[in-house]
Design a protein around this motif. Structure first.
Motif, PDB file in Angstrom:
ATOM      1  N   ARG A 197      -6.056 -66.558 -96.262  1.00  0.00           N
ATOM      2  CA  ARG A 197      -7.375 -67.000 -96.144  1.00  0.00           C
ATOM      3  C   ARG A 197      -7.552 -68.308 -97.190  1.00  0.00           C
ATOM      4  O   ARG A 197      -8.200 -69.305 -96.750  1.00  0.00           O
ATOM      5  CB  ARG A 197      -8.520 -66.122 -96.593  1.00  0.00           C
ATOM      6  N   ARG A 198      -7.128 -68.371 -98.384  1.00  0.00           N
ATOM      7  CA  ARG A 198      -7.113 -69.473 -99.247  1.00  0.00           C
ATOM      8  C   ARG A 198      -6.342 -70.657 -98.690  1.00  0.00           C
ATOM      9  O   ARG A 198      -6.961 -71.857 -98.894  1.00  0.00           O
ATOM     10  CB  ARG A 198      -6.776 -69.073-100.653  1.00  0.00           C
ATOM     11  N   SER A 246      -9.915 -69.627 -92.069  1.00  0.00           N
ATOM     12  CA  SER A 246     -10.431 -68.716 -93.395  1.00  0.00           C
ATOM     13  C   SER A 246     -11.309 -67.580 -93.066  1.00  0.00           C
ATOM     14  O   SER A 246     -11.557 -66.892 -94.005  1.00  0.00           O
ATOM     15  CB  SER A 246     -10.659 -69.795 -94.449  1.00  0.00           C
ATOM     16  N   GLU A 247     -12.129 -67.533 -92.059  1.00  0.00           N
ATOM     17  CA  GLU A 247     -13.055 -66.498 -91.836  1.00  0.00           C
ATOM     18  C   GLU A 247     -12.699 -65.687 -90.764  1.00  0.00           C
ATOM     19  O   GLU A 247     -13.305 -64.651 -90.485  1.00  0.00           O
ATOM     20  CB  GLU A 247     -14.476 -67.274 -91.562  1.00  0.00           C
ATOM     21  N   THR A 260      -3.792 -61.094 -97.124  1.00  0.00           N
ATOM     22  CA  THR A 260      -4.741 -61.471 -96.389  1.00  0.00           C
ATOM     23  C   THR A 260      -5.658 -62.596 -97.367  1.00  0.00           C
ATOM     24  O   THR A 260      -6.014 -63.709 -96.771  1.00  0.00           O
ATOM     25  CB  THR A 260      -5.752 -60.456 -95.932  1.00  0.00           C
ATOM     26  N   TYR A 261      -6.120 -62.285 -98.480  1.00  0.00           N
ATOM     27  CA  TYR A 261      -6.941 -63.231 -99.325  1.00  0.00           C
ATOM     28  C   TYR A 261      -5.917 -64.427 -99.497  1.00  0.00           C
ATOM     29  O   TYR A 261      -6.559 -65.524 -99.433  1.00  0.00           O
ATOM     30  CB  TYR A 261      -6.805 -62.497-100.790  1.00  0.00           C
ATOM     31  N   TYR A 262      -4.655 -64.523 -99.903  1.00  0.00           N
ATOM     32  CA  TYR A 262      -3.851 -65.686 -99.916  1.00  0.00           C
ATOM     33  C   TYR A 262      -3.739 -66.519 -98.991  1.00  0.00           C
ATOM     34  O   TYR A 262      -4.027 -67.730 -98.659  1.00  0.00           O
ATOM     35  CB  TYR A 262      -2.454 -65.321-100.482  1.00  0.00           C
ATOM     36  N   VAL A 275      -3.996 -56.500 -98.627  1.00  0.00           N
ATOM     37  CA  VAL A 275      -5.249 -57.308 -99.158  1.00  0.00           C
ATOM     38  C   VAL A 275      -4.841 -58.373 -99.795  1.00  0.00           C
ATOM     39  O   VAL A 275      -5.747 -59.463 -99.416  1.00  0.00           O
ATOM     40  CB  VAL A 275      -6.065 -56.308 -99.866  1.00  0.00           C
ATOM     41  N   SER A 276      -3.951 -58.555-100.668  1.00  0.00           N
ATOM     42  CA  SER A 276      -3.556 -59.732-101.454  1.00  0.00           C
ATOM     43  C   SER A 276      -3.152 -60.542-100.454  1.00  0.00           C
ATOM     44  O   SER A 276      -3.418 -61.873-100.824  1.00  0.00           O
ATOM     45  CB  SER A 276      -2.632 -59.229-102.549  1.00  0.00           C
TER      46      SER A 276
END
Length: 107
Positions: A13-14, A37-38, A9-11, A6-7
């Protein structure tokens, strides 16, 4: 098949959001899903790398590159840009930095 953390994927996306104007898809339209990003990054990776072994290798490379990128404040700007370009390339995108002297580190 292992999923992206998850971390991570978040990074990713940012990073994609931060550089959305500097990346272009390298695959032919309709040949696969395009990362943004989406987008569902799991689906994008499965679309780009349908072979399970190759997909696992790419995920491992992404994990390593993201870790390097997270600590890229210790690197020179060209090295940061190179890591960023490698991440995007694995996601099927070409990165064209407007200015390699710009920091590509995410705060």
């Amino acid at each position: 098949m292992a999923k992206l953390a998850v971390s991570m994927t978040y990074y990713l996306r940012r990073l994609l959001r931060q550089h959305e104007q500097e990346v272009t898809p390298v695959i032919c339209p309709g040949a696969g899903l395009v990362a943004n990003s989406e987008a569902d990054l799991e689906a994008v990776l499965e679309s780009l790398y349908p072979d399970e072994a190759e997909n696992a290798t790419i995920r491992q490379q992404l994990e390593t590159l993201v870790l390097l990128h997270q600590h890229s404040d210790r690197l020179a700007a060209p090295q940061r840009a190179k890591i960023t370009a490698q991440i995007f390339w694995l996601l099927g995108l070409k990165y064209s930095s407007k200015n390699t002297a710009d920091s590509v580190r995410i705060a």
